[in-house]
Scaffold this motif. Structure first.
Motif, PDB file in Angstrom:
ATOM      1  N   UNK A  16       0.836  -1.195   0.000  1.00  0.00           N
ATOM      2  CA  UNK A  16       0.000   0.000   0.000  1.00  0.00           C
ATOM      3  C   UNK A  16       0.870   1.244   0.000  1.00  0.00           C
ATOM      4  N   UNK A  17       0.327   2.295  -0.537  1.00  0.00           N
ATOM      5  CA  UNK A  17       1.068   3.557  -0.602  1.00  0.00           C
ATOM      6  C   UNK A  17       1.346   4.102   0.798  1.00  0.00           C
ATOM      7  N   UNK A  18       0.506   3.752   1.765  1.00  0.00           N
ATOM      8  CA  UNK A  18       0.694   4.216   3.145  1.00  0.00           C
ATOM      9  C   UNK A  18       1.985   3.693   3.764  1.00  0.00           C
ATOM     10  N   UNK A  19       2.528   2.608   3.215  1.00  0.00           N
ATOM     11  CA  UNK A  19       3.780   2.070   3.746  1.00  0.00           C
ATOM     12  C   UNK A  19       4.947   3.035   3.563  1.00  0.00           C
ATOM     13  N   UNK A  20       4.757   4.026   2.689  1.00  0.00           N
ATOM     14  CA  UNK A  20       5.830   4.976   2.410  1.00  0.00           C
ATOM     15  C   UNK A  20       5.564   6.351   3.017  1.00  0.00           C
ATOM     16  N   UNK A  21       4.636   6.397   3.974  1.00  0.00           N
ATOM     17  CA  UNK A  21       4.413   7.649   4.696  1.00  0.00           C
ATOM     18  C   UNK A  21       5.722   8.071   5.339  1.00  0.00           C
ATOM     19  N   UNK A  22       6.010   9.338   5.239  1.00  0.00           N
ATOM     20  CA  UNK A  22       7.253   9.841   5.806  1.00  0.00           C
ATOM     21  C   UNK A  22       8.356   9.971   4.766  1.00  0.00           C
ATOM     22  N   UNK A  23       8.158   9.384   3.593  1.00  0.00           N
ATOM     23  CA  UNK A  23       9.138   9.520   2.514  1.00  0.00           C
ATOM     24  C   UNK A  23       8.378   9.910   1.257  1.00  0.00           C
ATOM     25  N   UNK A  24       8.259  11.192   1.068  1.00  0.00           N
ATOM     26  CA  UNK A  24       7.450  11.726  -0.026  1.00  0.00           C
ATOM     27  C   UNK A  24       7.931  11.240  -1.395  1.00  0.00           C
ATOM     28  N   UNK A  25       9.233  11.190  -1.589  1.00  0.00           N
ATOM     29  CA  UNK A  25       9.781  10.777  -2.882  1.00  0.00           C
ATOM     30  C   UNK A  25       9.405   9.330  -3.213  1.00  0.00           C
ATOM     31  N   UNK A  26       9.555   8.417  -2.245  1.00  0.00           N
ATOM     32  CA  UNK A  26       9.178   7.021  -2.485  1.00  0.00           C
ATOM     33  C   UNK A  26       7.681   6.890  -2.713  1.00  0.00           C
ATOM     34  N   UNK A  27       6.911   7.662  -1.977  1.00  0.00           N
ATOM     35  CA  UNK A  27       5.462   7.618  -2.120  1.00  0.00           C
ATOM     36  C   UNK A  27       5.057   8.032  -3.539  1.00  0.00           C
ATOM     37  N   UNK A  28       5.682   9.076  -4.056  1.00  0.00           N
ATOM     38  CA  UNK A  28       5.382   9.543  -5.419  1.00  0.00           C
ATOM     39  C   UNK A  28       5.825   8.504  -6.447  1.00  0.00           C
ATOM     40  N   UNK A  29       7.016   7.933  -6.270  1.00  0.00           N
ATOM     41  CA  UNK A  29       7.507   6.917  -7.211  1.00  0.00           C
ATOM     42  C   UNK A  29       6.608   5.687  -7.212  1.00  0.00           C
ATOM     43  N   UNK A  30       6.158   5.284  -6.024  1.00  0.00           N
ATOM     44  CA  UNK A  30       5.273   4.127  -5.948  1.00  0.00           C
ATOM     45  C   UNK A  30       3.927   4.438  -6.610  1.00  0.00           C
ATOM     46  N   UNK A  31       3.411   5.638  -6.386  1.00  0.00           N
ATOM     47  CA  UNK A  31       2.151   6.033  -7.019  1.00  0.00           C
ATOM     48  C   UNK A  31       2.281   6.024  -8.544  1.00  0.00           C
ATOM     49  N   UNK A  32       3.408   6.496  -9.063  1.00  0.00           N
ATOM     50  CA  UNK A  32       3.628   6.484 -10.507  1.00  0.00           C
ATOM     51  C   UNK A  32       3.699   5.052 -11.041  1.00  0.00           C
ATOM     52  N   UNK A  33       4.337   4.175 -10.277  1.00  0.00           N
ATOM     53  CA  UNK A  33       4.412   2.770 -10.677  1.00  0.00           C
ATOM     54  C   UNK A  33       3.010   2.158 -10.705  1.00  0.00           C
ATOM     55  N   UNK A  34       2.211   2.441  -9.694  1.00  0.00           N
ATOM     56  CA  UNK A  34       0.837   1.935  -9.677  1.00  0.00           C
ATOM     57  C   UNK A  34       0.039   2.471 -10.857  1.00  0.00           C
ATOM     58  N   UNK A  35       0.263   3.734 -11.205  1.00  0.00           N
ATOM     59  CA  UNK A  35      -0.433   4.308 -12.357  1.00  0.00           C
ATOM     60  C   UNK A  35      -0.076   3.578 -13.645  1.00  0.00           C
ATOM     61  N   UNK A  36       1.161   3.170 -13.784  1.00  0.00           N
ATOM     62  CA  UNK A  36       1.567   2.419 -14.972  1.00  0.00           C
ATOM     63  C   UNK A  36       0.955   1.019 -14.979  1.00  0.00           C
ATOM     64  N   UNK A  37       0.819   0.448 -13.796  1.00  0.00           N
ATOM     65  CA  UNK A  37       0.275  -0.906 -13.696  1.00  0.00           C
ATOM     66  C   UNK A  37      -1.239  -0.916 -13.866  1.00  0.00           C
ATOM     67  N   UNK A  38      -1.907   0.054 -13.273  1.00  0.00           N
ATOM     68  CA  UNK A  38      -3.375   0.043 -13.274  1.00  0.00           C
ATOM     69  C   UNK A  38      -3.909   1.465 -13.200  1.00  0.00           C
ATOM     70  N   UNK A  39      -4.230   2.016 -14.360  1.00  0.00           N
ATOM     71  CA  UNK A  39      -4.716   3.389 -14.411  1.00  0.00           C
ATOM     72  C   UNK A  39      -6.039   3.517 -13.665  1.00  0.00           C
ATOM     73  N   UNK A  40      -6.966   2.599 -13.899  1.00  0.00           N
ATOM     74  CA  UNK A  40      -8.246   2.591 -13.195  1.00  0.00           C
ATOM     75  C   UNK A  40      -8.062   1.771 -11.938  1.00  0.00           C
ATOM     76  N   UNK A  41      -8.209   2.380 -10.784  1.00  0.00           N
ATOM     77  CA  UNK A  41      -7.851   1.704  -9.547  1.00  0.00           C
ATOM     78  C   UNK A  41      -9.048   1.176  -8.760  1.00  0.00           C
TER      79      UNK A  41
END
Length: 100
Positions: free
Chosen positions: A41-66
């Protein structure tokens, strides 16, 4: 290695194994990897904004409709070109490197 991102590391390591340990097409390997990644989950990266953004971008590539992330990720990976699938696989490996 500290305990930070332990769950994410486990799932991303399993994803990398799925990407590398098969003779299947890159799309089939990416589908198998997605099964592991959607358990993070994206919440696992709370406290690290950069990782959270990178993970969100990866999820967007994997599944645009969530709405149903796992189903959409499988469908998206199945229809990716080899080039796009390899790009996503590279991002998965890069992300794992960043959280280790």
């Amino acid at each position: 290695m500290d305990d930070k991102y332990t769950n994410a590391r486990e799932h991303f390591f399993a994803a990398i194994r799925a990407l590398s340990a098969s003779a299947d097409s890159i799309q089939a390997r990416l589908i198998e990897a997605n099964v592991n990644i959607v358990n993070v989950t994206i919440d696992e990266f709370n406290g690290d904004r950069e990782l959270k953004i990178k993970f969100a971008k990866l999820l967007d590539l994997l599944a645009i409709d969530q709405d149903d992330l796992e189903t959409v990720a499988v469908e998206n990976a199945a229809h990716m070109s080899d080039f796009d699938a390899v790009k996503v696989a590279d991002l998965i490996c890069d992300f794992y490197y960043e959280i280790t």
